[in-house]
Scaffold this motif. Sequence first.
Motif, PDB file in Angstrom:
ATOM      1  N   ILE A 241      38.873 -57.195 -36.361  1.00 63.29           N
ATOM      2  CA  ILE A 241      39.057 -58.560 -36.873  1.00 63.29           C
ATOM      3  C   ILE A 241      39.856 -59.390 -35.898  1.00 63.29           C
ATOM      4  N   ALA A 242      40.914 -58.789 -35.308  1.00 64.89           N
ATOM      5  CA  ALA A 242      41.764 -59.526 -34.373  1.00 64.89           C
ATOM      6  C   ALA A 242      41.010 -59.898 -33.100  1.00 64.89           C
ATOM      7  N   ALA A 243      40.074 -59.051 -32.707  1.00 64.85           N
ATOM      8  CA  ALA A 243      39.331 -59.301 -31.475  1.00 64.85           C
ATOM      9  C   ALA A 243      38.166 -60.260 -31.667  1.00 64.85           C
ATOM     10  N   ALA A 244      37.757 -60.516 -32.908  1.00 65.53           N
ATOM     11  CA  ALA A 244      36.599 -61.377 -33.181  1.00 65.53           C
ATOM     12  C   ALA A 244      36.951 -62.849 -33.007  1.00 65.53           C
ATOM     13  N   PRO A 245      35.964 -63.694 -32.657  1.00 62.89           N
ATOM     14  CA  PRO A 245      36.228 -65.146 -32.548  1.00 62.89           C
ATOM     15  C   PRO A 245      36.552 -65.733 -33.911  1.00 62.89           C
ATOM     16  N   ASP A 246      37.257 -66.877 -33.898  1.00 65.74           N
ATOM     17  CA  ASP A 246      37.672 -67.482 -35.166  1.00 65.74           C
ATOM     18  C   ASP A 246      36.660 -68.505 -35.684  1.00 65.74           C
ATOM     19  N   THR A 247      35.438 -68.516 -35.102  1.00 63.95           N
ATOM     20  CA  THR A 247      34.389 -69.422 -35.583  1.00 63.95           C
ATOM     21  C   THR A 247      33.589 -68.745 -36.687  1.00 63.95           C
ATOM     22  N   ILE A 248      33.021 -69.562 -37.583  1.00 62.15           N
ATOM     23  CA  ILE A 248      32.216 -69.023 -38.677  1.00 62.15           C
ATOM     24  C   ILE A 248      30.865 -68.579 -38.131  1.00 62.15           C
ATOM     25  N   PRO A 249      30.472 -67.335 -38.370  1.00 67.48           N
ATOM     26  CA  PRO A 249      29.178 -66.867 -37.866  1.00 67.48           C
ATOM     27  C   PRO A 249      28.031 -67.622 -38.514  1.00 67.48           C
ATOM     28  N   SER A 250      26.975 -67.835 -37.762  1.00 66.50           N
ATOM     29  CA  SER A 250      25.806 -68.536 -38.281  1.00 66.50           C
ATOM     30  C   SER A 250      24.547 -67.760 -37.904  1.00 66.50           C
ATOM     31  N   SER A 251      23.515 -67.926 -38.714  1.00 65.48           N
ATOM     32  CA  SER A 251      22.249 -67.269 -38.444  1.00 65.48           C
ATOM     33  C   SER A 251      21.131 -68.080 -39.078  1.00 65.48           C
ATOM     34  N   VAL A 252      19.927 -67.843 -38.629  1.00 65.47           N
ATOM     35  CA  VAL A 252      18.755 -68.520 -39.162  1.00 65.47           C
ATOM     36  C   VAL A 252      17.772 -67.461 -39.652  1.00 65.47           C
ATOM     37  N   PHE A 253      17.303 -67.630 -40.880  1.00 64.77           N
ATOM     38  CA  PHE A 253      16.338 -66.683 -41.415  1.00 64.77           C
ATOM     39  C   PHE A 253      15.028 -66.769 -40.631  1.00 64.77           C
TER      40      PHE A 253
ATOM     41  N   GLY B 237      33.797 -29.013 -45.572  1.00 64.06           N
ATOM     42  CA  GLY B 237      33.652 -28.963 -44.123  1.00 64.06           C
ATOM     43  C   GLY B 237      33.817 -30.301 -43.430  1.00 64.06           C
ATOM     44  N   LEU B 238      34.020 -31.371 -44.179  1.00 64.76           N
ATOM     45  CA  LEU B 238      34.143 -32.709 -43.586  1.00 64.76           C
ATOM     46  C   LEU B 238      35.552 -32.969 -43.092  1.00 64.76           C
ATOM     47  N   SER B 239      35.672 -33.577 -41.910  1.00 63.96           N
ATOM     48  CA  SER B 239      36.984 -33.944 -41.370  1.00 63.96           C
ATOM     49  C   SER B 239      37.431 -35.265 -41.968  1.00 63.96           C
ATOM     50  N   THR B 240      38.738 -35.374 -42.237  1.00 62.53           N
ATOM     51  CA  THR B 240      39.268 -36.620 -42.819  1.00 62.53           C
ATOM     52  C   THR B 240      39.806 -37.577 -41.762  1.00 62.53           C
ATOM     53  N   GLY B 241      39.746 -37.185 -40.499  1.00 62.27           N
ATOM     54  CA  GLY B 241      40.331 -38.024 -39.452  1.00 62.27           C
ATOM     55  C   GLY B 241      39.716 -39.407 -39.363  1.00 62.27           C
ATOM     56  N   ALA B 242      38.423 -39.465 -39.463  1.00 64.88           N
ATOM     57  CA  ALA B 242      37.741 -40.755 -39.344  1.00 64.88           C
ATOM     58  C   ALA B 242      38.114 -41.710 -40.461  1.00 64.88           C
ATOM     59  N   PHE B 243      38.396 -41.141 -41.636  1.00 62.26           N
ATOM     60  CA  PHE B 243      38.750 -41.995 -42.777  1.00 62.26           C
ATOM     61  C   PHE B 243      40.181 -42.513 -42.683  1.00 62.26           C
ATOM     62  N   LEU B 244      41.087 -41.708 -42.080  1.00 62.89           N
ATOM     63  CA  LEU B 244      42.501 -42.071 -42.019  1.00 62.89           C
ATOM     64  C   LEU B 244      42.761 -43.273 -41.118  1.00 62.89           C
ATOM     65  N   HIS B 245      41.846 -43.517 -40.173  1.00 58.64           N
ATOM     66  CA  HIS B 245      42.076 -44.600 -39.210  1.00 58.64           C
ATOM     67  C   HIS B 245      41.207 -45.835 -39.481  1.00 58.64           C
ATOM     68  N   GLN B 246      40.555 -45.888 -40.624  1.00 57.16           N
ATOM     69  CA  GLN B 246      39.651 -47.006 -40.921  1.00 57.16           C
ATOM     70  C   GLN B 246      40.374 -48.350 -40.966  1.00 57.16           C
ATOM     71  N   VAL B 247      41.502 -48.410 -41.615  1.00 51.14           N
ATOM     72  CA  VAL B 247      42.216 -49.682 -41.742  1.00 51.14           C
ATOM     73  C   VAL B 247      42.633 -50.214 -40.383  1.00 51.14           C
ATOM     74  N   LYS B 248      43.180 -49.331 -39.547  1.00 48.09           N
ATOM     75  CA  LYS B 248      43.609 -49.746 -38.217  1.00 48.09           C
ATOM     76  C   LYS B 248      42.420 -50.237 -37.388  1.00 48.09           C
ATOM     77  N   THR B 249      41.318 -49.492 -37.463  1.00 48.36           N
ATOM     78  CA  THR B 249      40.120 -49.870 -36.700  1.00 48.36           C
ATOM     79  C   THR B 249      39.583 -51.228 -37.154  1.00 48.36           C
ATOM     80  N   ARG B 250      39.561 -51.468 -38.466  1.00 48.43           N
ATOM     81  CA  ARG B 250      39.080 -52.758 -38.980  1.00 48.43           C
ATOM     82  C   ARG B 250      39.974 -53.912 -38.532  1.00 48.43           C
TER      83      ARG B 250
END
Length: 408
Positions: A30-42, A13-26
Amino acid sequence: MAKYNYDKSLLKGLSTGAFLHQVKTRNEAIAAAPDTIPSSVFNANVLAKRLHPAVQHCRIDSVTDHGDAKSFVLVPDREKGTQEMAFFRASQYVSVRLDIDGALVHKPYTIRSNPADALGTENTSYTLTIKRTNPAYASAYILDNWKAGDCVDISGPLGDFYYQGLRDAKHVVAVAGGSGITPFYSMAAAIVSGLEDFDLTILYGSRTADGILLRDEIEEVAAKSGGRVKVVHVLSDEEREGYEHGFVTAELIKKYAGEGEYSVLMCGPKAMYDFCVGECKKLGLPKRLYRAEMSGDYMGAVNNADYPKDQIGREYSLTVLIHGERTKIPCKAGESLLWAMERAAINAPSHCRSGECGWCHSRLVSGQVYIPAEADGRRLADKKFGWIHPCVSFPLSDIELEVFPTAD
């Protein structure tokens, strides 16, 4: 044996549509994200920095005069970057940074106030009650110079002279002498505010009734405790109705300890410790049930039975090695290596000044020193490889010492 160990019918009963577009979505993400290295503090690191700051920049908010002592309320100096006072356990101390005529000195003083005063991010404060001592090098400077509005730098909270449920009994008998009331005032206030959970009986030794430091303040806190905090005044130099007279003996401790297990905590001069430890032994208390606050200069080393008396009055040279640079200074036999360095305006690290914290940990390159056994807080490896605590090391010859100062 089945080829699959799960029910394939659940997948039909599961649709495969969401899986077929994963690469494009990723790729689009990635293209829209900033090119700086993410940082965080524990979060743990953020909390650790709040609880254990390397330095706290403070301003003196108010001063209360007690005669031969004064109370100073310290608040954060936000202009210098300190936004709040670090939370502390009742009876901990801070190391105060003093510049006295070019000599950089760090002196420990108990935080007398309620730990609740440091909670939150608004209106947080510490209160230090400082009494003029003998010798009064640092205390005299503070009492004669500190005033409201002055800026003061202090360490984060230090020391382990606080109530420890795994070690201490539910009933604590506190033996205080003079300004030694300050840690027990903090404990009493913490009990009243619900931050500590034990019963406290304070045997407070003073010379005369008129000379009791913080008498009204500690009795006011006791009155709010619902009977959990009791204060018994012991006068050594006068007899007066309503007061005990003499010294805090084994009999007096037992009188107010009552039935059941109890711990004895002591804060006051070294002579009081020597006497009270003997009284605790008379009571048959196991070692884990009595201990003393150790912060503060170790005084009277030359009076110890094992101190070589032929050293009294001698003077030696102390060569201090810091980052490859050597400085040669005089050092008196009866004074610690730390005192000699401070007198010469050498920025030597220290906090407790009693051999306990290890902050002044330095390498003895050459020479011999006397270290009182009761103040020798070194690890076994330190003893084996020639490391000492200069605050409780007294010269028996010319000394060369390698010191590792910390950045302020």
